[in-house]
Write a protein that holds these residues in place. Structure first.
Motif, PDB file in Angstrom:
ATOM      1  N   PRO A 224      16.296 -38.243 -29.307  1.00  0.00           N
ATOM      2  CA  PRO A 224      17.715 -37.594 -29.818  1.00  0.00           C
ATOM      3  C   PRO A 224      17.597 -36.274 -30.194  1.00  0.00           C
ATOM      4  N   LEU A 225      16.578 -35.939 -31.286  1.00  0.00           N
ATOM      5  CA  LEU A 225      16.527 -34.779 -31.810  1.00  0.00           C
ATOM      6  C   LEU A 225      16.052 -33.730 -30.855  1.00  0.00           C
ATOM      7  N   CYS A 226      15.320 -34.034 -29.741  1.00  0.00           N
ATOM      8  CA  CYS A 226      14.779 -33.238 -28.619  1.00  0.00           C
ATOM      9  C   CYS A 226      16.065 -32.756 -28.040  1.00  0.00           C
ATOM     10  N   ARG A 227      17.112 -33.772 -27.506  1.00  0.00           N
ATOM     11  CA  ARG A 227      18.304 -33.357 -26.903  1.00  0.00           C
ATOM     12  C   ARG A 227      19.128 -32.555 -27.645  1.00  0.00           C
ATOM     13  N   GLU A 228      19.207 -32.731 -29.048  1.00  0.00           N
ATOM     14  CA  GLU A 228      20.016 -31.874 -30.184  1.00  0.00           C
ATOM     15  C   GLU A 228      19.543 -30.580 -29.840  1.00  0.00           C
TER      16      GLU A 228
END
Length: 317
Positions: A224-228
């Motif tokens: 999720p952090l990579c997408r953000e």
């Protein structure tokens, strides 16, 4: 190095002779991380995902060179490698990932690709894996030499080793055009806190991280952090270090596999990862052309539904 030209099996084979030689997921997929479907060529071209920092399309199945490419001319395995690359490129794959810690893999990759300049479609990824600024520069220069290229597509700081020292060099070389993308890698859950901290603190193009059906720790915070943050994700160890394949060996495939156009467990395990909207590419390693043929098929056809993913998780644990 061109990323659009074709690839010649005959020329690779000639080299071998000359040297003796990847409920909410579906909604997410429909928005920011949508799969790009092949055009014109139909089912002959692999699906792609966009690299968030550039919107460049990257084929979803690549090749890892750990162990499999750590061989020298004269070794029987070496003579198989041109066909491995042939199968990758023929189906639209481009990503070849290596590292100085993989023994002779960079040199072998450079040898096999050198006769194709400037026509090779390879997206070359490698790593810096040492301490110290000067030592890092020297090691990366050696990678350029071994890979026989003037530009490396992706340079990664391997296992975050001395990352604060190497990152300024990578940024400088990216500005100069020597490398196109920069990233970090790791392969153990014990490093996730540090990986998360670096992703939050620095602007990066790529993260390479361990992710498999039986190794899903990155799903909670890292992906999720990579997408953000707009960071592309390359999955290493997509078969859980090899043990996962042993666990599913002999098990019947789910009845719905034809709906997602797979016919083997390796294809299904890779497609499980590629269904996640944060995943850009998977890099299963092999030196066997038959396995390469099987692996690349995961980059074709529909992705899994949430229900199908959950069934696989329940099946494997």
């Amino acid at each position: 190095m061109s990323h659009t030209e074709g690839y010649s099996r005959r020329r690779l084979l000639s080299l071998a002779a000359g040297v003796s030689a990847v409920c909410t997921l579906n909604r997410a997929l429909a928005t920011t991380s949508a799969v790009t479907l092949p055009s014109a060529a139909g089912d002959q071209t692999m699906l792609t995902r966009a690299i968030p920092s550039s919107s460049e399309s990257l084929p979803m199945v690549g090749l890892g060179t750990y162990r499999g490419f750590d061989v020298a001319p004269g070794d029987p395995v070496y003579r198989q490698l041109p066909a491995v690359l042939d199968e990758l490129f023929a189906k639209g794959g481009t990503v070849i990932d290596s590292s100085p810690m993989y023994g002779r893999a960079e040199q072998t990759t450079g040898e096999l690709l050198s006769i194709h300049e400037p026509s090779s479609p390879a997206f070359l990824a490698t790593k810096v894996w040492t301490r110290g600024r000067d030592e890092g520069i020297a090691q990366m220069e050696q990678s350029f030499s071994l890979l026989r290229t003037e530009r490396i597509d992706l340079m990664q700081i391997h296992n975050l080793l001395d990352w604060q020292t190497h990152l300024p060099t990578l940024r400088e070389w990216k500005e100069q055009g020597r490398i196109r993308y920069i990233g970090i890698t790791h392969y153990t859950p014990s490093a996730y806190d540090e990986v998360e901290a670096v992703l939050k603190a620095e602007q990066l193009d790529f993260l390479q991280i361990n992710y498999a059906l039986d190794d899903r720790g990155v799903e909670k915070r890292i992906l999720p952090l990579c997408r953000e943050r707009g960071v592309a994700v390359i999955c290493n160890r997509p078969f859980g270090g090899g043990g996962l394949l042993g666990r599913v060996k002999g098990k019947p495939l789910p009845a719905w596999v034809s709906d997602v156009q797979v016919n083997s467990w390796p294809q299904l395990l890779l497609k499980f990862l590629l269904t996640h909207p944060a995943v850009t590419c998977v890099i299963p390693g092999t030196s066997n052309p038959r396995y390469m043929v099987d692996n690349v098929k995961a980059g074709f056809g529909p992705m899994l539904t949430d229900a199908q993913r959950h069934q696989l998780i329940a099946l494997v644990g």
